[in-house]
Design a protein around this motif. Structure first.
Motif, PDB file in Angstrom:
ATOM      1  N   ILE A   1       0.836  -1.213   0.000  1.00 14.42           N
ATOM      2  CA  ILE A   1       0.000   0.000   0.000  1.00 14.42           C
ATOM      3  C   ILE A   1       0.869   1.260   0.000  1.00 14.42           C
ATOM      4  O   ILE A   1       0.584   2.236  -0.713  1.00 14.42           O
ATOM      5  CB  ILE A   1      -0.946  -0.011   1.216  1.00 14.42           C
ATOM      6  N   LEU A   2       1.938   1.261   0.790  1.00 20.44           N
ATOM      7  CA  LEU A   2       2.825   2.423   0.803  1.00 20.44           C
ATOM      8  C   LEU A   2       3.461   2.655  -0.566  1.00 20.44           C
ATOM      9  O   LEU A   2       3.663   3.796  -0.992  1.00 20.44           O
ATOM     10  CB  LEU A   2       3.914   2.239   1.864  1.00 20.44           C
ATOM     11  N   GLY A   3       3.769   1.563  -1.268  1.00 20.74           N
ATOM     12  CA  GLY A   3       4.321   1.701  -2.611  1.00 20.74           C
ATOM     13  C   GLY A   3       3.321   2.298  -3.580  1.00 20.74           C
ATOM     14  O   GLY A   3       3.677   3.136  -4.417  1.00 20.74           O
ATOM     15  N   LEU A   4       2.055   1.920  -3.470  1.00 20.98           N
ATOM     16  CA  LEU A   4       1.041   2.471  -4.362  1.00 20.98           C
ATOM     17  C   LEU A   4       0.727   3.926  -4.024  1.00 20.98           C
ATOM     18  O   LEU A   4       0.442   4.729  -4.914  1.00 20.98           O
ATOM     19  CB  LEU A   4      -0.236   1.628  -4.277  1.00 20.98           C
ATOM     20  N   ILE A   5       0.767   4.253  -2.734  1.00 22.27           N
ATOM     21  CA  ILE A   5       0.504   5.636  -2.337  1.00 22.27           C
ATOM     22  C   ILE A   5       1.544   6.582  -2.932  1.00 22.27           C
ATOM     23  O   ILE A   5       1.234   7.716  -3.334  1.00 22.27           O
ATOM     24  CB  ILE A   5       0.468   5.753  -0.798  1.00 22.27           C
ATOM     25  N   ASP A   6       2.791   6.125  -3.019  1.00 17.62           N
ATOM     26  CA  ASP A   6       3.855   6.959  -3.581  1.00 17.62           C
ATOM     27  C   ASP A   6       3.752   7.120  -5.094  1.00 17.62           C
ATOM     28  O   ASP A   6       4.544   7.857  -5.697  1.00 17.62           O
ATOM     29  CB  ASP A   6       5.228   6.367  -3.230  1.00 17.62           C
ATOM     30  N   ARG A   7       2.790   6.421  -5.712  1.00 20.74           N
ATOM     31  CA  ARG A   7       2.551   6.513  -7.164  1.00 20.74           C
ATOM     32  C   ARG A   7       3.819   6.237  -7.966  1.00 20.74           C
ATOM     33  O   ARG A   7       4.163   6.951  -8.904  1.00 20.74           O
ATOM     34  CB  ARG A   7       2.000   7.892  -7.519  1.00 20.74           C
TER      35      ARG A   7
ATOM     36  N   PHE B   1       4.706   1.476 -12.668  1.00 21.90           N
ATOM     37  CA  PHE B   1       4.451   0.041 -12.535  1.00 21.90           C
ATOM     38  C   PHE B   1       5.728  -0.766 -12.706  1.00 21.90           C
ATOM     39  O   PHE B   1       5.990  -1.699 -11.941  1.00 21.90           O
ATOM     40  CB  PHE B   1       3.396  -0.395 -13.552  1.00 21.90           C
ATOM     41  N   PHE B   2       6.532  -0.454 -13.699  1.00 20.75           N
ATOM     42  CA  PHE B   2       7.806  -1.154 -13.894  1.00 20.75           C
ATOM     43  C   PHE B   2       8.978  -0.193 -13.763  1.00 20.75           C
ATOM     44  O   PHE B   2      10.020  -0.378 -14.400  1.00 20.75           O
ATOM     45  CB  PHE B   2       7.831  -1.840 -15.269  1.00 20.75           C
ATOM     46  N   ASP B   3       8.830   0.785 -12.917  1.00 21.73           N
ATOM     47  CA  ASP B   3       9.880   1.784 -12.717  1.00 21.73           C
ATOM     48  C   ASP B   3      11.052   1.162 -11.969  1.00 21.73           C
ATOM     49  O   ASP B   3      10.876   0.481 -10.957  1.00 21.73           O
ATOM     50  CB  ASP B   3       9.323   2.965 -11.927  1.00 21.73           C
ATOM     51  N   THR B   4      12.256   1.390 -12.447  1.00 22.94           N
ATOM     52  CA  THR B   4      13.464   0.898 -11.782  1.00 22.94           C
ATOM     53  C   THR B   4      14.359   2.061 -11.377  1.00 22.94           C
ATOM     54  O   THR B   4      15.582   1.931 -11.328  1.00 22.94           O
ATOM     55  CB  THR B   4      14.237  -0.060 -12.712  1.00 22.94           C
ATOM     56  N   GLY B   5      13.738   3.180 -11.047  1.00 22.46           N
ATOM     57  CA  GLY B   5      14.511   4.378 -10.732  1.00 22.46           C
ATOM     58  C   GLY B   5      15.048   4.441  -9.321  1.00 22.46           C
ATOM     59  O   GLY B   5      15.658   5.426  -8.940  1.00 22.46           O
TER      60      GLY B   5
END
Length: 214
Positions: A47-53, A56-60
């Motif tokens: 959920i914390l990962g989704l909140i940070d927007r 989807f396949f970001d590797t930054g």
């Protein structure tokens, strides 16, 4: 001529582990605690990962709770966490098996993503901390799932031991029942002491009986 009754087929002892492991069993509580705590941790992480927007396949290099993540990893974490929470709700043998299976999958994921760290196939944005986290969660889930279920020295009242050794478990149960019956019969048939017999005669006849001289 009377027909002979068909012989009854005895159900094998321990044919279904669920029948011998209710959700309030002490082993089931261990499985439910392991599934619930791990599932809650994964759901919060996702959920914390989704909140940070995060993409989807970001590797930054976006991090949540010191772990690299992206949208795909967040969604997978939530799904795995919800599955573990379902295992916690069901409990019993289902929770144990689910912990073991997901534990193996987490360990396998750690090895696979370790091999993909420096490649273009690292779609889940894994870094070394993610790999270590995957190993730790996998080992923890396997420990919770195997607790009281795997081992060479399980107590004979353990439901998994009884399921694996139905004949010996039945013999021990018959022996305990026979021992209990023998003890009860001995207590019923124990001869009365002379003083007790005299007291019984006195009650029936109404004549007081003097006890033995000191």
């Amino acid at each position: 001529m009377a027909s002979r009754a068909a012989p009854r087929i005895r159900k094998p002892v321990g044919a279904r582990l669920d029948e011998h492991l209710p959700v309030d069993h002490k082993l089931s509580k261990v499985y439910r605690i392991g599934a619930g705590l791990t599932g809650l941790l994964l759901v919060v992480f996702g959920i914390l990962g989704l909140i940070d927007r995060i993409g989807f396949f970001d590797t930054g290099g976006d991090t949540v709770l010191t772990l690299n993540t992206n949208g795909a990893l967040s969604v997978l974490s939530i799904l795995a966490g919800l599955l573990l929470l379902c295992g916690m709700a069901v409990g019993g043998n289902f929770a144990s098996t689910l912990n073991i299976v997901l534990g193996l999958l987490f360990i396998a994921s750690g090895f696979i993503n370790l091999a993909l760290l420096d490649t273009g196939l690292n779609f889940l944005a894994f870094k070394i901390p993610n790999v270590l986290f995957s190993f730790v969660v996998g080992v923890m889930l396997m420990w919770f799932g195997m607790y009281g279920r795997v081992g060479s020295a399980l107590p004979h009242d353990n439901p998994y031991w009884r399921a694996r050794h139905p004949e010996q478990a039945a013999r021990e149960q018959r022996a305990r029942a026979g021992l209990g019956g023998t003890s009860a019969a001995a207590s019923v048939e124990a001869p009365a002491t002379p003083s007790a017999a005299a007291a019984a005669v006195s009650r029936r006849s109404g004549i007081p009986v003097r006890g033995p001289e000191a």
